[in-house]
Design a protein around this motif. Structure first.
Motif, PDB file in Angstrom:
ATOM      1  N   ALA A   1       0.830  -1.210   0.000  1.00  0.00           N
ATOM      2  CA  ALA A   1       0.000   0.000   0.000  1.00  0.00           C
ATOM      3  C   ALA A   1       0.856   1.248   0.000  1.00  0.00           C
ATOM      4  CB  ALA A   1      -0.925  -0.023   1.218  1.00  0.00           C
TER       5      ALA A   1
ATOM      6  N   GLU B   1       0.842   4.035  -2.922  1.00  0.00           N
ATOM      7  CA  GLU B   1       0.566   5.445  -2.609  1.00  0.00           C
ATOM      8  C   GLU B   1       1.632   6.345  -3.214  1.00  0.00           C
ATOM      9  OE1 GLU B   1       0.284   8.333   1.371  1.00  0.00           O
ATOM     10  OE2 GLU B   1       0.745   6.182   1.549  1.00  0.00           O
TER      11      GLU B   1
ATOM     12  N   THR C   1      -6.659   1.695  -4.233  1.00  0.00           N
ATOM     13  CA  THR C   1      -6.222   0.402  -3.684  1.00  0.00           C
ATOM     14  C   THR C   1      -5.447   0.605  -2.388  1.00  0.00           C
ATOM     15  OG1 THR C   1      -6.088  -0.477  -5.936  1.00  0.00           O
ATOM     16  CG2 THR C   1      -4.956  -1.696  -4.188  1.00  0.00           C
ATOM     17  N   ALA C   2      -4.593   1.642  -2.351  1.00  0.00           N
ATOM     18  CA  ALA C   2      -3.813   1.901  -1.142  1.00  0.00           C
ATOM     19  C   ALA C   2      -4.727   2.274   0.019  1.00  0.00           C
ATOM     20  CB  ALA C   2      -2.807   3.020  -1.418  1.00  0.00           C
TER      21      ALA C   2
ATOM     22  N   THR D   1      -6.551  -0.737   1.209  1.00  0.00           N
ATOM     23  CA  THR D   1      -5.652  -1.646   1.925  1.00  0.00           C
ATOM     24  C   THR D   1      -5.348  -1.111   3.317  1.00  0.00           C
ATOM     25  OG1 THR D   1      -4.651  -2.285  -0.187  1.00  0.00           O
ATOM     26  CG2 THR D   1      -3.437  -2.803   1.831  1.00  0.00           C
ATOM     27  N   TYR D   2      -5.003   0.159   3.422  1.00  0.00           N
ATOM     28  CA  TYR D   2      -4.725   0.752   4.737  1.00  0.00           C
ATOM     29  C   TYR D   2      -5.921   0.574   5.677  1.00  0.00           C
ATOM     30  CZ  TYR D   2      -0.465   3.205   3.222  1.00  0.00           C
ATOM     31  OH  TYR D   2       0.806   3.515   2.784  1.00  0.00           O
TER      32      TYR D   2
END
Length: 1450
Positions: free
Chosen positions: A472, A476, A499-500, A503-504
């Motif tokens: 992630a 980013e 997506t980042a 995910t975070y």
């Protein structure tokens, strides 16, 4: 999002900068402390490079580094904080304080966004410009700029974002926040500086490599150490410092050390010179970060509690001593700000000169360009070489091994399907971390292309290892690097950021990193005008775990909606409401209030009443919590003044909140009677009444109706009263209406003329009727209601002016309690009694407002358990009529004044009260009834000039004062069998049917001019003793009434006029109105016809006029049309009288029926009375009253003559003008020649047939009332106008005019009217004079000759040509059977000319052959006006049969 001060590139570059640590010796700290700074603080304002730097990448390409900023911080070693992914309590408090201290600056320039039809004020003035009570906010907008588009800034969000990014702890999966270098600072005053440098170097090595400290984190093992020798110019030996520096260059190299000289002056010398202080803005942020624990309160169990979260945000806190209240927070905030202010008050850099500033700036530049950048360049090359060397066998073998054993990346799986490997840690020497480390180094020195390549490579490796936290982070920074590449070789990969973030948030459960990623992505999307995507991203980041973050992100999402190409204003407002709610939960009351106020700009005035109520209610509560009671009152006021659609319980809650807040405002703020919103007052419907209220009837007395507030205003009635007043004023002023005349207006309303100041009289009340409306569904109670006024004392006899407010001047009535039901409209009448003259201005009302009855037994809620009523006022603001006279007024909207509430109090005036006694409500048509009127002067001023005018002057009379009128008792008890007429006994020897007595009467004797209606237009003077009614005096006068001629209900209006005996006042006169309704029932119908008599007067007639005009026959027919109405049994004819200037009733033709009274005329019966009238002439215009039928009633006195003269005049079409004297007729006839018009010709012919004779029929009716008989009297009038035309006492009602088509072309003028054949047939009156019988001896003489005289009388006022034709013979067989045939001898045709009213006799001879009965009426007479050649002769009316008897004398 809102516009930021920095661009997106500057924001990202400043978010990720090279980190430099500082280790100072104690002596070096002492040197910097002279300026109230430590060494890192000393360098902080100068950490941005002003010139470009250069370095070479692994491919030996030169890279330019622009606008680079480094971060210099002291080395702080503290225990490691576990990376929980959520901000700590201290960090939350720090962020909250940063946001709360960053408020819109007062007095700044407002920012306005034009979005569609909205002009939204998004600025420091939004609190004033958008709330409902700020009416002139649009004026504020127009003063800002001529441009249409503005951008809104939110500095609190930028401060939050900056503090959030700076406070993020260093993470293991990335190196952006790790230290790249360490500055070792030693003072030149040290005994052995080199040894001190060695100790500091060892300390740094121990901190980094011993493993004892996990913080701070270092970028690479061989951290750059830069040796700084700090020399105090004011104390140290500069030569020694230079020698030590030379030794340092030999030991550490010229690129690894620096001599920094500071403190070029002493602090005492620096006080006299003003040097810029660039440290204040940085130290303020530092002070906030250094005091995060000041908001933590220890509890009993030793835990820490956040005071921001201890109370509900919407709880209305009234106690300031509660530990969790807003006052406690405000106290803490004040202490914090006080400490910050104290720290800022001490001057910074007092020992530094501008040269010292330049030395520090030069030091940073030398350190960066000669130390830091080469160090970074070297490490990038080393990492690149390592990666390239490892990229061979080992890397490929490693990748192949993972592929063989299933360790490849799984692109087909979503993030949610990947297992949580956020806890996976790589060793420091892992190649994946080396790639990430190289990428971070390239990113920090703005080599974004190489950084993107490394991030992209690392991302693949991390995803292959399912190290999601590392992946992630790589995603980013790869997205950010792609965006920052110059020339945009590739588009911004927004899906990397999505997506980042996912995910975070979902896999790693780290909201801290997800928030950072969202902030970066939203700023990038905003720069690309992708506001919809940015808003969606920000809204997704809101959650329940952090109200402050959610509030800020919702606010930025709202700004995204407003900045779209097609602004979504309602979404902006909705998300501002959500942001305000989250701000409130986070304890940010001011920001919450600001958000609600900005949203109110959209919802206000759009019909969303429930949304407006919610917003205003929240604004009111927040304002009250923030100690802004005036704004709170205004917000709650708007809830109540709006047409609320809330339920009754909610409205009651709103009202209780308003009253509670209002009481706190009046208790804290010394304001005088603010405006209350309830109840609604319809100011335009306010009515003002001047004078005493109408007195009720006292016994038999019936008071005059006058004017009251209970009467509805009628414009037609007002015009009628004005016309009556003009008539009586003109009569009182010799027929002229004064130019200053103004109609009296006792009651003023929205439809009256209110342009002038009304006049009121001292010591007479002024009643103001106010219309209240309760718009709520809960009852309201007003108490102690009174008028608010201002009075300017003014004595009209002496010039003086003073303004006072006292009951000694104006007595003010107070209504103790006024109850209004839910949604009720109710009027209240308030009274003022002026005691002195001057100018009064009624301003409004003062009252106490409560939501529940003060006397009720119901239990009120706890918030209203105290005294729930509040005192306030409402102004009566009445808008005048729109002006529409001039061109400017027509093209603009301007209104004139409305002065109904600004009366002028004038000196005392007389006040008249009128009472009616025995006043009937029902009468027979023509009935005479006697009543009494009582006039009372209830003032202290004598009155005079008492007059009365009525719409029906024929309805009443006060009698004639000039003629002898029988006295009337002052207190009559009954009119039963008491005649209203004065009778005269029949003289001895008189016989029925004899010639009646004649009385000459003038209309002036009855207070009227000549003619039927008189010249006074029905105005009658009321006979008062000495013509004055003194103060307190009353008088009673008789009043005769006559029933209207037509049946039905009649509205009769009286206007009494009087003046003051004391002249010179501002009011010239006063009036009193009275309206009665009389029900008239049918009585008798009188019809009369006049026929010209063909018999000539006797030769011995004394008057020539009588000889010429002769006499008339008058046929009177009386019919009883009463069908037993009002208990009438029968009618009796008491007398028939006549009134004329030229005719008088001579005798009764049918005396046999005259036995003193024509009796027993029952319903439907007829009675005839035929009379003979003779002509007479008067030299003065007097009327001849000639009564018939004995005993004679004196019809020339009151009330008979009064009602005759006051009868309503017929219309011009029915009553031609009365002829003048004979001399005038002769003079006019002489001028009527060939040149005369057709009108003159018609007039001459018409006057031949005119009759000026009025018949007065006096009657009595026998009525049964209460089982006893009552005799009623009355009189009817018939006006004979034309010979042969029937006249009736009941004039036919005019039929309604039929609708006709509109004609747009002018019609042709009507043709000239000519006399009709019927009118022309009455020019000549003929009469045959002959013996009734004639004896003739036919035996001796066969022809019998009889002399006959034909008398011709010219009835017109002009010369007439006459043709006599004797050739006509009767040929009808019926006539021949009755009458024999005879022959005229001599001339058979005559042509004569008669002068005006000339009588001519023509001798004729008739020849008979045998005895018999003969009709001599065979001569035919033709006539035409002389000099009218085009006119043919017209046959005159044939005479009645003239029968002669021829007797054969044997």
């Amino acid at each position: 999002m809102a516009q930021c001060v920095q661009s997106v590139h500057e924001f990202i570059q400043d978010s990720f900068v090279p980190m430099v640590a500082v280790l100072c010796s104690e002596d070096a700290e002492k040197v910097t402390r002279k300026n109230n700074l430590n060494f890192s603080e000393l360098l902080r304002p100068f950490c941005r490079l002003t010139s470009e730097g250069h370095m070479r990448d692994p491919n030996n390409q030169v890279q330019v580094v622009k606008n680079l900023r480094i971060s210099v911080n002291n080395v702080v070693t503290r225990p490691s904080v576990p990376a929980s992914g959520t901000p700590s309590l201290a960090q939350r408090l720090l962020l909250s304080e940063v946001v709360s201290t960053c408020q819109p600056a007062e007095g700044g320039v407002a920012n306005v966004i034009t979005a569609g039809d909205y002009d939204l004020n998004i600025s420091d003035r939004s609190l004033k410009a958008s709330v409902p009570w700020y009416r002139d906010w649009r004026d504020t907008l127009t003063e800002l700029s001529t441009s249409k588009h503005y951008t809104a800034t939110t500095p609190w969000f930028e401060a939050y974002r900056e503090t959030f990014l700076q406070s993020m702890p260093a993470a293991d999966h990335e190196f952006l926040n790790h230290y790249l270098a360490c500055l070792l600072v030693v003072s030149s005053s040290e005994a052995v500086p080199v040894e001190k440098f060695l100790k500091l170097s060892q300390e740094q090595h121990r901190i980094q490599h011993s493993g004892e400290y996990t913080n701070p984190k270092w970028f690479i093992p061989n951290t750059l150490k830069y040796y700084v020798l700090l020399h105090d110019m004011s104390q140290g030996d500069e030569h020694r410092a230079d020698s030590v520096y030379e030794d340092m260059k030999q030991r550490y190299g010229a690129q690894g050390c620096y001599l920094l000289k500071v403190n070029s002056r002493t602090a005492a010398a620096g006080a006299d010179e003003q040097i810029p202080d660039p440290w204040s803005q940085y130290l303020h942020k530092s002070s906030l970060q250094s005091q995060p624990n000041s908001f933590l309160h220890p509890t009993a169990n030793g835990s820490l509690v956040n005071s921001l979260d201890s109370t509900h945000p919407l709880q209305l806190d009234t106690s300031g001593d509660t530990p969790g209240s807003l006052d406690a927070l405000r106290a803490v905030a004040v202490e914090t700000k006080a400490g910050t202010a104290a720290a800022a008050a001490a001057s910074h850099g007092a020992c530094l000169t501008l040269n010292d500033h330049d030395r520090i700036r030069q030091f940073i530049q030398e350190f960066t360009f000669r130390g830091l950048l080469p160090h970074i360049e070297k490490n990038i090359r080393q990492l690149n070489d390592q990666l390239v060397s490892r990229k061979g066998l080992s890397r490929s073998l490693f990748s192949a091994t993972k592929k063989w054993f299933g360790g490849g990346k799984v692109p087909e799986k979503s993030i949610a399907e990947l297992k949580n490997t956020s806890g996976l840690l790589y060793p420091p020497e892992a190649p994946e971390l080396q790639i990430r480390k190289m990428a971070d180094l390239c990113f920090l020195v703005q080599h974004y292309e190489l950084a993107y390549s490394c991030y992209h490579t690392a991302k693949k490796d991390f995803l292959s290892d399912q190290a999601m936290l590392y992946a992630a982070g790589a995603l980013e920074m790869a997205a950010v690097s792609a965006f920052l590449q110059g020339g945009a070789p590739r588009p911004y990969p927004a899906h990397y950021m999505d997506t980042a973030i996912q995910t975070y948030r979902d896999v790693c459960k780290n909201m801290h990193l997800a928030e950072r990623c969202a902030l970066l992505s939203a700023e990038i999307l905003k720069s690309q005008a992708k506001f919809s995507d940015a808003a969606t991203l920000l809204i997704k980041m809101t959650s329940e775990d952090c109200d402050l973050r959610s509030a800020l992100l919702l606010e930025q999402a709202a700004h995204c909606f407003i900045n779209m190409r097609n602004p979504m204003v309602r979404k902006f407002a909705f998300h501002m409401i959500l942001a305000g709610h989250r701000f409130s939960k986070a304890g940010q009351k001011r920001h919450a209030l600001r958000c609600y106020c900005q949203a109110m700009q959209v919802y206000k005035g759009k019909g969303w009443s429930l949304a407006e109520d919610h917003i205003n209610f929240t604004i009111g509560r927040q304002s009250f919590t923030l100690r802004q009671p005036e704004n709170a009152v205004s917000a709650f006021r708007h809830i109540l003044t709006n047409e609320s659609q809330q339920a009754s319980s909610q409205q009651a809650a709103f009202l209780r909140e308003y009253l509670y807040v209002y009481k706190n405002v009046t208790g804290v703020c010394d304001v005088a009677l603010p405006q209350l919103p309830l109840p609604y007052i319809n100011s335009s419907a306010t009515r003002v009444y001047f004078g005493h209220e109408r007195r009720l009837a006292e016994g038999e007395k019936q008071a005059a109706t006058h004017v009251s507030l209970d009467q509805e205003f009628d414009r037609d009635l007002a015009a009628m009263w004005r016309d009556l007043e003009e008539q009586v004023v003109a009569s009182a002023n010799r027929g002229v209406v004064p130019a200053t005349f103004q109609a009296t207006q006792c009651c003023l309303n929205s439809q009256t003329d209110n342009l002038r100041f009304p006049l009121a009289v001292v010591e007479e009340p002024i009643i103001v009727e106010v219309v209240f409306r309760n718009p709520l569904k809960v009852p309201l109670v007003l108490s102690d209601v009174s008028l608010l006024w201002k009075f300017t004392l003014k004595d009209f006899s002496r010039p003086q002016d003073a303004t006072k407010q006292s009951d000694d001047i104006i007595a003010t009535e107070v209504i103790p309690e006024f109850f209004l039901n839910p949604e009720e409209t109710k009027v209240a009448r308030l009274k003022l009694l002026p005691h002195q003259t001057g100018q009064l201005n009624i301003l409004g009302l003062v009252y106490n407002l409560a939501s529940t009855p003060s006397t009720g037994g119901t239990t009120v809620s706890s918030s209203a358990a105290l005294k729930s009523d509040v005192r306030g006022r409402q102004d009566l603001e009445i808008q005048g009529p729109r002006l529409n006279q001039t061109k400017e007024e027509k093209t603009s909207v301007s209104h004139g004044p409305d002065r109904r509430l600004d009366p002028t109090i004038t000196p005392p005036m007389p006040l008249l009260e009128v009472f009616f006694l025995q006043f009937p409500t029902a009468l027979l048509c023509g009935e005479i009834r006697k009543a009494y009127v009582e006039f009372c002067n209830v003032s202290g001023v004598p009155l005079c000039g008492l007059r009365v005018v009525s719409t029906h002057p024929d309805f009443f009379t006060f009698g004639s004062s000039s003629l002898a009128t029988p006295l009337t008792p002052l207190s009559p008890t009954s009119f039963e069998n008491c005649s209203a007429y004065k009778t005269l006994a029949t003289p001895p020897g008189a016989t029925p049917g004899s010639v009646a007595a004649v009385t000459l009467v003038s209309a002036g004797d009855f207070g009227l001019g000549e003619g039927g209606s008189g010249t006074s237009n029905g105005v009658a003077e009321i006979p008062l003793e000495d013509r004055v009614l003194k103060p307190g005096q009353s008088t009673q006068l008789p009043l005769w009434l006559r029933g209207p001629d037509h049946e039905g209900v009649h509205e009769i209006n009286f206007l009494f006029y009087y003046e003051s005996a004391v002249k010179g006042g501002k009011i010239s006169h006063r009036v009193l109105r009275h309206t009665v309704f009389i029900c008239a029932s049918r009585s008798l119908c009188v019809r009369a016809t006049a026929c010209r008599s063909n018999t000539l007067p006797e030769e011995e007639a004394e008057e020539e006029d009588e000889r010429r005009n002769g006499s008339m026959l008058v046929f009177v027919d009386v019919e009883n049309i009463n069908t037993n109405e009002a208990g009438v049994r029968e009618f009796h004819i008491a007398q028939v009288s006549s009134s004329s200037k030229q005719w008088r009733l001579h005798r009764c033709i049918n005396p046999a029926e005259d036995k003193g009274m024509l009796t027993n005329i029952r319903g439907g019966k007829h009675v005839s009375c035929d009379c003979q009238a003779s002509y007479c002439s008067n030299s003065v215009p007097l009327c001849l009253f000639s009564p018939l039928v004995a005993p004679q009633i004196i019809s020339s006195t009151t009330p008979c003559a009064d009602f005759f003269f006051r009868r309503c005049p017929p219309s011009d079409s029915r009553r031609p003008p009365v002829a003048v004297e004979t001399q005038g007729r002769l003079s006019r006839s002489q001028g009527a020649g060939p040149g005369g018009g057709a009108e003159d010709l018609t007039s001459l012919v018409r006057k031949c047939n005119e009759v000026d004779l009025d018949i007065i029929v006096l009657w009595k009716a026998f009525v049964v009332e209460d089982n006893k008989q009552v005799i009623l009297e009355g009189q009817l009038h018939v006006a004979l106008q034309t010979i042969g035309k029937e006249a009736c006492s009941l004039t036919q009602k005019e039929e309604a005019q039929e609708m006709v088509l509109l004609k747009f072309k002018p019609e042709l003028p009507p043709p000239m009217t000519r006399p009709s054949m019927e009118q022309l047939s009455h020019l000549i009156k003929t009469n045959l004079h002959y013996p009734e019988s004639y004896r003739h001896p036919f035996i001796h003489k066969s022809l019998c000759l009889v002399p006959v005289t034909l008398t011709l009388s010219n009835c017109s006022l002009a010369q007439v040509d006459v043709i006599i034709d004797l050739r006509h013979k009767t040929t009808s067989p019926e006539s021949l059977e009755v009458h024999g045939s005879f022959t005229w001898l001599g001339q058979t045709q005559y042509k004569l000319q008669l002068r005006a009213q000339e009588v001519m006799r023509v001798p004729l001879r008739a020849c008979f052959l045998h005895a018999g009965v003969y009709n001599l009426g065979t001569p035919r007479v033709f006539a035409k006006l002389a000099d009218q050649g085009a006119m043919c002769e017209t046959s005159q009316q044939t005479a009645t049969p003239a029968l002669i008897i021829i007797i054969n004398d044997t």
